[in-house]
Design an enzyme around this catalytic site. Structure first.
Site, PDB file in Angstrom:
ATOM      1  N   LEU A 102      45.239  52.892  55.268  1.00 21.21           N
ATOM      2  CA  LEU A 102      44.699  51.966  54.275  1.00 21.21           C
ATOM      3  C   LEU A 102      45.106  50.574  54.746  1.00 21.21           C
ATOM      4  O   LEU A 102      46.201  50.396  55.294  1.00 21.21           O
ATOM      5  CB  LEU A 102      45.296  52.239  52.888  1.00 21.21           C
ATOM      6  CG  LEU A 102      44.914  53.567  52.235  1.00 21.21           C
ATOM      7  CD1 LEU A 102      45.649  53.744  50.905  1.00 21.21           C
ATOM      8  CD2 LEU A 102      43.412  53.655  52.002  1.00 21.21           C
ATOM      9  N   ASP A 103      44.243  49.586  54.520  1.00 20.55           N
ATOM     10  CA  ASP A 103      44.585  48.219  54.911  1.00 20.55           C
ATOM     11  C   ASP A 103      45.857  47.781  54.182  1.00 20.55           C
ATOM     12  O   ASP A 103      46.204  48.322  53.126  1.00 20.55           O
ATOM     13  CB  ASP A 103      43.456  47.252  54.520  1.00 20.55           C
ATOM     14  CG  ASP A 103      42.185  47.504  55.318  1.00 20.55           C
ATOM     15  OD1 ASP A 103      42.268  48.118  56.399  1.00 20.55           O
ATOM     16  OD2 ASP A 103      41.120  47.075  54.837  1.00 20.55           O
ATOM     17  N   LYS A 104      46.479  46.754  54.715  1.00 21.73           N
ATOM     18  CA  LYS A 104      47.730  46.259  54.124  1.00 21.73           C
ATOM     19  C   LYS A 104      47.545  45.907  52.645  1.00 21.73           C
ATOM     20  O   LYS A 104      48.409  46.167  51.809  1.00 21.73           O
ATOM     21  CB  LYS A 104      48.196  45.041  54.922  1.00 21.73           C
ATOM     22  CG  LYS A 104      49.553  44.544  54.542  1.00 21.73           C
ATOM     23  CD  LYS A 104      50.007  43.445  55.468  1.00 21.73           C
ATOM     24  CE  LYS A 104      51.300  42.831  54.975  1.00 21.73           C
ATOM     25  NZ  LYS A 104      51.703  41.686  55.762  1.00 21.73           N
ATOM     26  N   HIS A 185      38.183  48.557  58.276  1.00 22.87           N
ATOM     27  CA  HIS A 185      37.769  47.675  57.171  1.00 22.87           C
ATOM     28  C   HIS A 185      36.377  48.040  56.650  1.00 22.87           C
ATOM     29  O   HIS A 185      35.608  47.157  56.258  1.00 22.87           O
ATOM     30  CB  HIS A 185      37.720  46.208  57.627  1.00 22.87           C
ATOM     31  CG  HIS A 185      39.047  45.605  57.958  1.00 22.87           C
ATOM     32  ND1 HIS A 185      40.231  46.036  57.416  1.00 22.87           N
ATOM     33  CD2 HIS A 185      39.364  44.579  58.786  1.00 22.87           C
ATOM     34  CE1 HIS A 185      41.226  45.319  57.903  1.00 22.87           C
ATOM     35  NE2 HIS A 185      40.731  44.435  58.740  1.00 22.87           N
ATOM     36  N   LYS A 188      35.180  46.899  53.075  1.00 21.42           N
ATOM     37  CA  LYS A 188      35.138  45.423  53.009  1.00 21.42           C
ATOM     38  C   LYS A 188      33.950  44.883  53.793  1.00 21.42           C
ATOM     39  O   LYS A 188      33.262  43.948  53.344  1.00 21.42           O
ATOM     40  CB  LYS A 188      36.436  44.835  53.554  1.00 21.42           C
ATOM     41  CG  LYS A 188      37.625  45.096  52.643  1.00 21.42           C
ATOM     42  CD  LYS A 188      38.882  44.537  53.253  1.00 21.42           C
ATOM     43  CE  LYS A 188      40.083  44.901  52.399  1.00 21.42           C
ATOM     44  NZ  LYS A 188      41.317  44.876  53.178  1.00 21.42           N
TER      45      LYS A 188
END
Ligand code: URA
Length: 234
Positions: A102-104, A185, A188
Site C-alpha cells: 500500500l502506498d505510504k 499507484h 490514484k
C-alpha cells in the site's frame, strides 16, 4: 525437516543465538529426548520442548494489520519507518513481509506473512485477486466514471487497467472501488485520469479477507483459523 535452532527461533521467542545456547545447555527436548546439537534436523510435527514447555508447531504466521498512513509497506527502508516497526520484537524475528504494497499515505488492510508461496499466489497478476478500497476524491463521482472504470481504462501514460468496479455513494465524492491487479499507484492514476484525484484511500478487502474494523490504525492481530482457511480456498 528443519534445524532445531531454526525451529526454536521461528517461534519468535528466541534469537538463533539464544536457541543454540538453550540447546547446548541441555534445556531442549525433541520427542522427549534431550538434544544438544543445534544442527539436529527435526520434523515439523515432532514436539519440541524447552524446560518442559511445548514450543508449538513452528508453522507459518499470518497477521492482519490496519496500516496507518505514514509508514512504508516494506521490511526495511534506509530512511523511512516500515509497517514492521509496529510489531513487537518477537514477531520481527519471523521473517514476516507485507503481501502486497500500500502506498505510504494509504491506510487499511495489509496481510503480513512469512509464507512465501501463499503470498506469491495471492499476488500473481494472473490470479486476479480482488482488492476493494474505500476512496474519497476531489470532485463528485458519477455514472460516467463507473462506466469508464468498468470498461478497463488505458491511462494517458499508457498504463492499461483491467475492468474494475466503481461504486460511488449517490451524489458524493466517495465510495468503493474494486480492482483485480496492483499496479504502481493504480487507483490514484485511474482517478487522476478521470479528473478526480484521490484525497483518501483505504483498503477494506484483500481477496477473501475483510479488514477487521475493530483494529485501530496501526493495530494488528493473527488471522483466525477461519480466515486462514478461506485464504487457502482462493
Ligand atoms: N492504488 C493506489 O493508488 N495506491 C495504493 O496504495 C493502492 C492502490
Amino acid at each position: 525437516m528443519e534445524r532445531l535452532d531454526k525451529r526454536l527461533s521461528s517461534t519468535g521467542r528466541w534469537s538463533r543465538k539464544e536457541a543454540r545456547e538453550l540447546i547446548r545447555a541441555g534445556r531442549v527436548r525433541v520427542d522427549g529426548q534431550v538434544v544438544r546439537a543445534p544442527e539436529e534436523k527435526v520434523g515439523r510435527q515432532v514436539p519440541v520442548m524447552v524446560d518442559g514447555e511445548d514450543v508449538g508447531g513452528g508453522g507459518p504466521v499470518y497477521l492482519m494489520m490496519n496500516k496507518p498512513a505514514g509508514l512504508v509497506s516494506a521490511t526495511e527502508d534506509p530512511r523511512q519507518e516500515t509497517v514492521l516497526s509496529l510489531l513487537p520484537e518477537r514477531y520481527r524475528r519471523l521473517g514476516l513481509f507485507p503481501a502486497g504494497r500500500l502506498d505510504k499515505d494509504t491506510e487499511g488492510l495489509l496481510l503480513l506473512t512469512n509464507d512465501g508461496p501463499l503470498a506469491h499466489r495471492l499476488l500473481a497478476p494472473k490470479n486476479h485477486v480482488d482488492k476493494v478500497y474505500y476512496l474519497e476524491v476531489d470532485g463528485a463521482l458519477d455514472e460516467a466514471d463507473c462506466r469508464v472504470v468498468a470498461e478497463g481504462m488505458t491511462l494517458p501514460d499508457g498504463l492499461t487497467c483491467l475492468p474494475g468496479k466503481l461504486e460511488p455513494f449517490p451524489g458524493e465524492n466517495r465510495g468503493y472501488i474494486t480492482i483485480r491487479e496492483g499496479k504502481y499507484h493504480q487507483i490514484k492514476r485511474m482517478m487522476e485520469a478521470l479528473g478526480k484525484p484521490v484525497t483518501y484511500l483505504k483498503r477494506v478487502r484483500f481477496g477473501p479477507l475483510t479488514l477487521d474494523e475493530t483494529l485501530e490504525k496501526g493495530g494488528w492481530r493473527a488471522l483466525t483459523e477461519e480466515e486462514i482457511r478461506v485464504l487457502f480456498g482462493q
